[in-house]
Design an enzyme around this catalytic site. Structure first.
Site, PDB file in Angstrom:
ATOM      1  N   TYR A  70       0.862  -1.186   0.000  1.00  0.00           N
ATOM      2  CA  TYR A  70       0.000   0.000   0.000  1.00  0.00           C
ATOM      3  C   TYR A  70       0.895   1.231   0.000  1.00  0.00           C
ATOM      4  CZ  TYR A  70      -4.008  -2.948   1.313  1.00  0.00           C
ATOM      5  OH  TYR A  70      -5.001  -3.895   1.358  1.00  0.00           O
ATOM      6  N   PHE A 218     -13.944  -3.728   0.949  1.00  0.00           N
ATOM      7  CA  PHE A 218     -14.905  -3.059   0.053  1.00  0.00           C
ATOM      8  C   PHE A 218     -16.327  -3.072   0.626  1.00  0.00           C
ATOM      9  CE2 PHE A 218     -12.230  -3.963  -4.049  1.00  0.00           C
ATOM     10  CZ  PHE A 218     -11.310  -3.007  -3.642  1.00  0.00           C
ATOM     11  N   GLY A 232     -19.090   9.990  -6.515  1.00  0.00           N
ATOM     12  CA  GLY A 232     -19.032   9.861  -7.960  1.00  0.00           C
ATOM     13  C   GLY A 232     -18.660   8.469  -8.399  1.00  0.00           C
ATOM     14  N   GLY A 233     -18.631   7.538  -7.464  1.00  0.00           N
ATOM     15  CA  GLY A 233     -18.235   6.174  -7.810  1.00  0.00           C
ATOM     16  C   GLY A 233     -19.423   5.271  -8.049  1.00  0.00           C
ATOM     17  N   THR A 235     -24.181   5.149  -8.108  1.00  0.00           N
ATOM     18  CA  THR A 235     -25.335   5.688  -7.396  1.00  0.00           C
ATOM     19  C   THR A 235     -25.753   4.719  -6.296  1.00  0.00           C
ATOM     20  OG1 THR A 235     -26.675   4.688  -9.105  1.00  0.00           O
ATOM     21  CG2 THR A 235     -26.230   7.067  -9.300  1.00  0.00           C
TER      22      THR A 235
HETATM   23  N1  LIG Z   1      -7.237  -8.399   1.316  1.00  0.00           N
HETATM   24  C1  LIG Z   1      -7.382  -7.699   0.217  1.00  0.00           C
HETATM   25  O1  LIG Z   1      -7.196  -8.190  -0.888  1.00  0.00           O
HETATM   26  C2  LIG Z   1      -7.820  -6.263   0.289  1.00  0.00           C
HETATM   27  C3  LIG Z   1      -8.214  -5.603  -0.879  1.00  0.00           C
HETATM   28  C4  LIG Z   1      -8.627  -4.279  -0.780  1.00  0.00           C
HETATM   29  C5  LIG Z   1      -8.648  -3.651   0.461  1.00  0.00           C
HETATM   30  N2  LIG Z   1      -8.250  -4.316   1.580  1.00  0.00           N
HETATM   31  C6  LIG Z   1      -8.304  -3.654   2.913  1.00  0.00           C
HETATM   32  O2  LIG Z   1      -9.648  -3.367   3.186  1.00  0.00           O
HETATM   33  C7  LIG Z   1      -9.793  -1.990   3.556  1.00  0.00           C
HETATM   34  C8  LIG Z   1     -11.149  -1.517   3.091  1.00  0.00           C
HETATM   35  O3  LIG Z   1     -11.176  -1.463   1.677  1.00  0.00           O
HETATM   36  P1  LIG Z   1     -11.268  -0.073   0.905  1.00  0.00           P
HETATM   37  O4  LIG Z   1     -10.607   0.972   1.710  1.00  0.00           O
HETATM   38  O5  LIG Z   1     -10.795  -0.292  -0.460  1.00  0.00           O
HETATM   39  O6  LIG Z   1     -12.822   0.093   0.746  1.00  0.00           O
HETATM   40  P2  LIG Z   1     -14.007   0.600   1.693  1.00  0.00           P
HETATM   41  O7  LIG Z   1     -13.589   0.764   3.099  1.00  0.00           O
HETATM   42  O8  LIG Z   1     -15.159  -0.250   1.396  1.00  0.00           O
HETATM   43  O9  LIG Z   1     -14.311   2.024   1.024  1.00  0.00           O
HETATM   44  C9  LIG Z   1     -13.334   3.001   0.943  1.00  0.00           C
HETATM   45  C10 LIG Z   1     -13.836   4.071  -0.015  1.00  0.00           C
HETATM   46  O10 LIG Z   1     -15.010   4.652   0.535  1.00  0.00           O
HETATM   47  C11 LIG Z   1     -14.734   6.016   0.902  1.00  0.00           C
HETATM   48  N3  LIG Z   1     -15.293   6.188   2.242  1.00  0.00           N
HETATM   49  C12 LIG Z   1     -14.835   5.705   3.418  1.00  0.00           C
HETATM   50  N4  LIG Z   1     -15.627   6.091   4.435  1.00  0.00           N
HETATM   51  C13 LIG Z   1     -16.613   6.834   3.883  1.00  0.00           C
HETATM   52  C14 LIG Z   1     -17.729   7.520   4.418  1.00  0.00           C
HETATM   53  N5  LIG Z   1     -17.999   7.520   5.731  1.00  0.00           N
HETATM   54  N6  LIG Z   1     -18.537   8.205   3.559  1.00  0.00           N
HETATM   55  C15 LIG Z   1     -18.293   8.221   2.228  1.00  0.00           C
HETATM   56  N7  LIG Z   1     -17.256   7.595   1.652  1.00  0.00           N
HETATM   57  C16 LIG Z   1     -16.404   6.898   2.479  1.00  0.00           C
HETATM   58  C17 LIG Z   1     -13.235   6.198   0.874  1.00  0.00           C
HETATM   59  O11 LIG Z   1     -12.883   7.499   0.435  1.00  0.00           O
HETATM   60  P3  LIG Z   1     -12.302   8.604   1.482  1.00  0.00           P
HETATM   61  O12 LIG Z   1     -10.875   8.248   1.707  1.00  0.00           O
HETATM   62  O13 LIG Z   1     -12.485   9.875   0.748  1.00  0.00           O
HETATM   63  O14 LIG Z   1     -13.140   8.519   2.724  1.00  0.00           O
HETATM   64  C18 LIG Z   1     -12.828   5.182  -0.177  1.00  0.00           C
HETATM   65  O15 LIG Z   1     -12.982   5.734  -1.473  1.00  0.00           O
HETATM   66  C19 LIG Z   1      -8.608  -1.306   2.841  1.00  0.00           C
HETATM   67  O16 LIG Z   1      -8.316  -0.048   3.395  1.00  0.00           O
HETATM   68  C20 LIG Z   1      -7.528  -2.337   2.982  1.00  0.00           C
HETATM   69  O17 LIG Z   1      -6.899  -2.198   4.266  1.00  0.00           O
HETATM   70  C21 LIG Z   1      -7.857  -5.612   1.516  1.00  0.00           C
END
Ligand SMILES: NC(=O)c1ccc[n+]([C@@H]2O[C@H](COP(=O)([O-])OP(=O)(O)OC[C@H]3O[C@@H](n4cnc5c(N)ncnc54)[C@H](OP(=O)(O)O)[C@@H]3O)[C@@H](O)[C@H]2O)c1
Length: 299
Positions: A70, A218, A232-233, A235
């Site tokens: 990362y 996710f 914007g990602g 609806t």
């Molecule tokens: N094991 C694996 O293969 C793998 C793969 C991917 C990710 N991961 C881990 O899983 C974690 C979670 O995944 P992720 O960060 O990709 O996805 P996520 O937590 O589902 O979503 C993150 C996205 O949502 C936005 N977001 C977060 N909180 C928000 C809120 N309260 N309101 C509106 N938008 C919000 C973030 O943008 P902002 O920064 O602008 O808030 C970012 O664009 C990662 O950080 C990583 O540590 C693991």
């Protein structure tokens, strides 16, 4: 007027082996810039990212997910964690993952050989400034046996470099294969309200039966929402919006609450580099959805 307490403990705790964590944790992938996997995009503001990490811990977060891969051009999630949080408190659990790797320019390397896993573990140790890692997930890149790779990590665990082992991006068959080699304390698969996948439902269930944490990624971003709901990602569905309105919360908070209500063994690791989103996400740990709302969300 009483101030509302926002605390990651509101969703309860779970044990990763002998390590107790609040079920509401934090994912570090978004700290380096919103498109951490694209080295051509701008890096995040360093002080802001450090502030988010420190605030997360102040709010009770004691489970942070990271990886040495990362990083953006100028930021590394592990280095930010080290800078923000070292010396680490005893109750902080940092989970990292190995298998994938990137070269110094950010280009993806071939998936690690079993022999290369030790180097990846040591890279995490150096960057985080630790002499052992709390939990290391083997992140798979497809079907096929994990035995040699997981066996190599089990040896590093026996050598004291790793306390507990986990898996990521796996099938039920992988889980059974790994459990025959060494105990698995957590599984990280993609899973969310609209990104449930055949296989991951089954993995979630199997983890519950075996007392293994299921840690979806996710959970907020969901299908087609790489940028996060409302950014914007993509609806948002009418059902999510209706439930959010009824509770006076955001759609991201509904998604996190839905995730946490999939089982006591399900942990959340929402990723954000935005301090306001962090507070909202931790606050979502206190949100409880009714059975009717849970049904509506799946409709
Ligand atoms: N094991 C694996 O293969 C793998 C793969 C991917 C990710 N991961 C881990 O899983 C974690 C979670 O995944 P992720 O960060 O990709 O996805 P996520 O937590 O589902 O979503 C993150 C996205 O949502 C936005 N977001 C977060 N909180 C928000 C809120 N309260 N309101 C509106 N938008 C919000 C973030 O943008 P902002 O920064 O602008 O808030 C970012 O664009 C990662 O950080 C990583 O540590 C693991």
């Amino acid at each position: 007027m009483a101030t509302k307490t926002i605390d990651a403990a509101a969703a309860g705790t779970w044990k990763l082996g002998d390590l107790t964590v609040n079920r509401l944790g934090f994912g570090a992938m978004r700290l380096t810039g919103s498109a951490a996997f694209d080295p051509s995009t701008p890096s995040s503001d360093r002080e802001r990212s450090i502030g988010v990490l420190r605030r997360a811990v102040e709010l009770g977060v004691n489970h942070i997910d990271t990886a040495a891969f990362y990083f953006s051009r100028l930021r590394s999630a592990n280095e930010l964690i080290n800078r923000a949080l070292a010396p680490y408190s005893d109750d902080l659990v940092i989970v990292t993952k190995v298998g994938p790797g990137r070269d110094a320019s950010g280009a993806w390397l071939p998936w690690a050989t079993p022999e290369q896993l030790r180097g990846q573990v040591e890279e995490n140790l150096r960057q985080l400034g630790r002499d052992h890692l709390d939990v290391v997930n083997l992140r798979l890149n497809g079907p096929g046996s994990l035995a040699e790779h997981f066996g190599a990590l089990a040896e590093l665990r026996d050598a004291g470099l790793i306390r507990h082992l986990g898996l990521s991006n796996i099938t039920p068959e992988h889980l059974a294969e790994a459990q025959a080699i060494a105990p698995v304390v957590c599984v990280q698969n993609r899973y969310g309200l609209d990104s449930r996948r055949t296989g991951s439902d089954e993995v979630l269930r199997l983890c519950g039966e075996q007392g293994i944490a299921f840690v979806p990624f996710f959970a907020i971003a969901g299908e087609g929402r790489e940028g996060g709901a409302g950014q914007g990602g993509g609806t948002e569905s009418d059902a999510v919006l209706a439930v959010a309105r009824a509770h006076g919360v955001t759609s991201a908070q509904v998604r996190l609450a839905w995730t946490l209500q999939q089982g006591e063994h399900v942990l959340a690791i929402p990723g954000t580099g935005n301090p306001d989103h962090l507070v909202e996400n931790v606050d979502a740990g206190a949100l409880r959805l009714t059975d009717e709302e849970m049904e509506l969300l799946l409709s």
